[in-house]
Design a protein around this motif. Structure first.
Motif, PDB file in Angstrom:
ATOM      1  N   VAL A   1      -2.813  45.138   2.826  1.00  0.00           N
ATOM      2  CA  VAL A   1      -3.829  44.843   1.808  1.00  0.00           C
ATOM      3  C   VAL A   1      -4.022  46.050   0.893  1.00  0.00           C
ATOM      4  O   VAL A   1      -4.064  45.911  -0.329  1.00  0.00           O
ATOM      5  CB  VAL A   1      -5.167  44.451   2.474  1.00  0.00           C
ATOM      6  N   ALA A   2      -4.112  47.234   1.485  1.00  0.00           N
ATOM      7  CA  ALA A   2      -4.373  48.441   0.694  1.00  0.00           C
ATOM      8  C   ALA A   2      -3.202  48.791  -0.226  1.00  0.00           C
ATOM      9  O   ALA A   2      -3.416  49.169  -1.385  1.00  0.00           O
ATOM     10  CB  ALA A   2      -4.674  49.605   1.624  1.00  0.00           C
ATOM     11  N   GLU A   3      -1.983  48.679   0.264  1.00  0.00           N
ATOM     12  CA  GLU A   3      -0.829  49.120  -0.514  1.00  0.00           C
ATOM     13  C   GLU A   3      -0.249  48.046  -1.422  1.00  0.00           C
ATOM     14  O   GLU A   3       0.245  48.349  -2.502  1.00  0.00           O
ATOM     15  CB  GLU A   3       0.268  49.621   0.425  1.00  0.00           C
ATOM     16  N   ASN A   4      -0.286  46.800  -0.987  1.00  0.00           N
ATOM     17  CA  ASN A   4       0.407  45.749  -1.731  1.00  0.00           C
ATOM     18  C   ASN A   4      -0.499  44.631  -2.226  1.00  0.00           C
ATOM     19  O   ASN A   4      -0.017  43.650  -2.761  1.00  0.00           O
ATOM     20  CB  ASN A   4       1.508  45.131  -0.853  1.00  0.00           C
ATOM     21  N   GLY A   5      -1.788  44.738  -1.980  1.00  0.00           N
ATOM     22  CA  GLY A   5      -2.693  43.678  -2.408  1.00  0.00           C
ATOM     23  C   GLY A   5      -2.483  42.393  -1.624  1.00  0.00           C
ATOM     24  O   GLY A   5      -2.599  41.308  -2.165  1.00  0.00           O
ATOM     25  N   GLY A   6      -2.162  42.532  -0.342  1.00  0.00           N
ATOM     26  CA  GLY A   6      -1.931  41.367   0.510  1.00  0.00           C
ATOM     27  C   GLY A   6      -3.202  40.571   0.726  1.00  0.00           C
ATOM     28  O   GLY A   6      -4.284  40.932   0.248  1.00  0.00           O
ATOM     29  N   PRO A   7      -3.103  39.482   1.481  1.00  0.00           N
ATOM     30  CA  PRO A   7      -4.271  38.616   1.710  1.00  0.00           C
ATOM     31  C   PRO A   7      -5.329  39.294   2.583  1.00  0.00           C
ATOM     32  O   PRO A   7      -5.065  39.660   3.730  1.00  0.00           O
ATOM     33  CB  PRO A   7      -3.684  37.385   2.400  1.00  0.00           C
ATOM     34  N   THR A   8      -6.506  39.464   2.023  1.00  0.00           N
ATOM     35  CA  THR A   8      -7.580  40.151   2.748  1.00  0.00           C
ATOM     36  C   THR A   8      -8.074  39.352   3.947  1.00  0.00           C
ATOM     37  O   THR A   8      -8.551  39.931   4.918  1.00  0.00           O
ATOM     38  CB  THR A   8      -8.767  40.455   1.820  1.00  0.00           C
ATOM     39  N   MET A   9      -7.969  38.029   3.906  1.00  0.00           N
ATOM     40  CA  MET A   9      -8.428  37.206   5.026  1.00  0.00           C
ATOM     41  C   MET A   9      -7.619  37.509   6.285  1.00  0.00           C
ATOM     42  O   MET A   9      -8.166  37.544   7.386  1.00  0.00           O
ATOM     43  CB  MET A   9      -8.338  35.719   4.680  1.00  0.00           C
ATOM     44  N   LEU A  10      -6.322  37.747   6.146  1.00  0.00           N
ATOM     45  CA  LEU A  10      -5.511  38.065   7.316  1.00  0.00           C
ATOM     46  C   LEU A  10      -5.937  39.392   7.930  1.00  0.00           C
ATOM     47  O   LEU A  10      -5.961  39.541   9.149  1.00  0.00           O
ATOM     48  CB  LEU A  10      -4.034  38.097   6.950  1.00  0.00           C
ATOM     49  N   ALA A  11      -6.285  40.364   7.094  1.00  0.00           N
ATOM     50  CA  ALA A  11      -6.768  41.645   7.605  1.00  0.00           C
ATOM     51  C   ALA A  11      -8.100  41.455   8.325  1.00  0.00           C
ATOM     52  O   ALA A  11      -8.330  42.037   9.388  1.00  0.00           O
ATOM     53  CB  ALA A  11      -6.915  42.648   6.463  1.00  0.00           C
ATOM     54  N   ARG A  12      -8.956  40.641   7.767  1.00  0.00           N
ATOM     55  CA  ARG A  12     -10.250  40.382   8.400  1.00  0.00           C
ATOM     56  C   ARG A  12     -10.071  39.708   9.756  1.00  0.00           C
ATOM     57  O   ARG A  12     -10.719  40.060  10.735  1.00  0.00           O
ATOM     58  CB  ARG A  12     -11.108  39.506   7.484  1.00  0.00           C
ATOM     59  N   ILE A  13      -9.192  38.728   9.825  1.00  0.00           N
ATOM     60  CA  ILE A  13      -8.923  38.043  11.090  1.00  0.00           C
ATOM     61  C   ILE A  13      -8.358  39.024  12.114  1.00  0.00           C
ATOM     62  O   ILE A  13      -8.757  39.016  13.282  1.00  0.00           O
ATOM     63  CB  ILE A  13      -7.960  36.857  10.867  1.00  0.00           C
TER      64      ILE A  13
END
Length: 62
Positions: A23-35
Motif C-alpha cells: 500500500v505504501a509503495e505502490n498504492g495497493g488496496p488498503t482494505m487488504l492491509a487492514r484485513i
C-alpha cells in the motif's frame, strides 16, 4: 509501533507487513492491509458460535 521480535516472524504479521508495504509503495488496496493487520492482531483468538436455533438475546423465552 514496535513489534516484538517474537511476533515479527509469525506468518500473520509477515502477511500484514507485506500488505502495508504494498500500500505504501505502490498504492495497493488498503482494505487488504487492514484485513491483514486485523487478522494479525486477533491471532490466537477462537471465535465461539452459538448452536443453531438458540438465541443469545432475550433469554430462554426467545
Amino acid at each position: 509501533m514496535k513489534l516484538p521480535k517474537a511476533e515479527h516472524s509469525v506468518p500473520e504479521w509477515q502477511a500484514a507487513m507485506e500488505a502495508l508495504i504494498l500500500v505504501a509503495e505502490n498504492g495497493g488496496p488498503t482494505m487488504l492491509a487492514r484485513i491483514g493487520v486485523t487478522r494479525a492482531l486477533n491471532r490466537g483468538h477462537v471465535r465461539e458460535f452459538t448452536e443453531p436455533g438458540k438465541s443469545i438475546i432475550g433469554g430462554a423465552g426467545s
